[in-house]
Design a protein around this motif. Structure first.
Motif, short mmCIF file in Angstrom:
data_model
loop_
_atom_site.label_atom_id
_atom_site.label_comp_id
_atom_site.label_asym_id
_atom_site.label_seq_id
_atom_site.Cartn_x
_atom_site.Cartn_y
_atom_site.Cartn_z
N LEU A 26 0.58 4.88 -1.00
CA LEU A 26 0.35 4.18 0.25
C LEU A 26 0.32 2.68 -0.04
N ILE A 27 1.17 1.94 0.65
CA ILE A 27 1.28 0.49 0.47
C ILE A 27 0.78 -0.16 1.76
N SER A 32 -1.38 -7.94 7.66
CA SER A 32 -1.22 -7.30 8.97
C SER A 32 -1.91 -5.95 9.09
N GLY A 33 -2.19 -5.31 7.94
CA GLY A 33 -2.73 -3.96 7.96
C GLY A 33 -1.68 -2.88 8.12
N ALA A 53 -7.89 5.67 4.57
CA ALA A 53 -8.55 4.87 3.54
C ALA A 53 -7.93 3.49 3.43
N GLY A 54 -6.64 3.38 3.68
CA GLY A 54 -5.97 2.09 3.59
C GLY A 54 -6.03 1.28 4.86
N SER A 55 -6.24 1.95 5.99
CA SER A 55 -6.20 1.28 7.28
C SER A 55 -7.41 0.38 7.47
N PRO A 56 -7.22 -0.82 7.98
CA PRO A 56 -8.35 -1.73 8.22
C PRO A 56 -9.37 -1.16 9.21
N ASP A 57 -8.92 -0.30 10.14
CA ASP A 57 -9.84 0.26 11.13
C ASP A 57 -10.09 1.75 10.93
N GLY A 58 -9.65 2.29 9.78
CA GLY A 58 -9.89 3.69 9.49
C GLY A 58 -9.07 4.67 10.29
N VAL A 115 7.77 -4.31 6.19
CA VAL A 115 6.69 -3.87 7.08
C VAL A 115 5.57 -4.90 6.97
N GLY A 116 5.30 -5.60 8.06
CA GLY A 116 4.34 -6.69 8.00
C GLY A 116 4.82 -7.73 7.01
#
Length: 213
Positions: A26-27, A32-33, A53-58, A115-116
């Protein structure tokens, strides 16, 4: 799931899944998240936990799933992950028709997936499958990273199933397109098992040619 790299633009996490020790990566773009998953191989619920786990907002927000090649052990969770996240899909042009989902983007050598703030350069490596791709994540302040699927491992190139022609093709592409363009400290993240570096593998190319696998 482990964080295995932190570049100037992204955080990289890995998760070992399935009966064949497949590694999904997962990158996450730090600015940008936005997130990219490399190889939705197996165990979709665990992969969704990785995305969270990688997402800024879960959340299970995922921009793209890139498949390095068509083999079943690398696509076992692809349909489920795409359905759960709404992610776009990408794969090498010559493998795209063999995946269990419709591929939104067919990748060719030399282009990039962006991406971002994350750029992944596409390297076509012919031999393990016709459309196998590697993905290069550059880092201005540290080693680059390359995600090689089943085309390059510690100790050799991927299985070419007894085809001398495919073996020659894969070795030639690895020599020219990876060893010829990446620095020795570039970290190699394979589709199974442990990482290595370009510098650790480069000196052994003559041995691989000699043994024929």
């Amino acid at each position: 799931m482990d964080e295995v790299a932190r570049t100037d633009s992204a955080d990289v996490r890995e998760l070992h899944v399935g009966d064949m020790d497949n590694v999904a990566y997962l990158i996450t773009c730090r600015s940008s998240g936005s997130q990219v998953l490399v190889d939705a191989a197996a165990e979709p619920e665990r992969l969704l936990d990785l995305v969270r786990a990688g997402s800024p907002d879960g959340s299970t927000t995922l921009a793209t799933v890139i498949t390095t090649h068509r083999h079943h052990d690398h696509v076992g969770a692809l349909a489920a992950v795409v359905e759960a996240t709404g992610a776009h899909t990408a794969a090498g042009e010559d493998d795209a028709d063999h995946l269990p989902v419709t591929v939104d983007r067919r990748l060719t050598h030399g282009e990039a997936v962006i991406v971002g703030g994350v750029r992944l350069d596409v390297v076509h490596l012919r031999g393990h499958t016709p459309g196998s791709v590697a993905l290069v994540l550059r880092d201005a302040h540290g080693p680059d990273h390359v995600f090689t699927g089943d085309s390059l491992f510690p100790g050799g190139v991927g299985n070419t199933f007894g085809s001398a022609e495919n073996f020659r093709s894969l070795v030639a592409d690895v020599e020219e397109r990876l060893f010829g363009s990446l620095d020795d400290d570039t970290v190699v993240h394979p589709g199974h098992g442990a990482p290595t570096t370009i510098g650790a593998e480069r000196p052994h190319l003559p041995e691989w040619r000699e043994r024929g696998w």
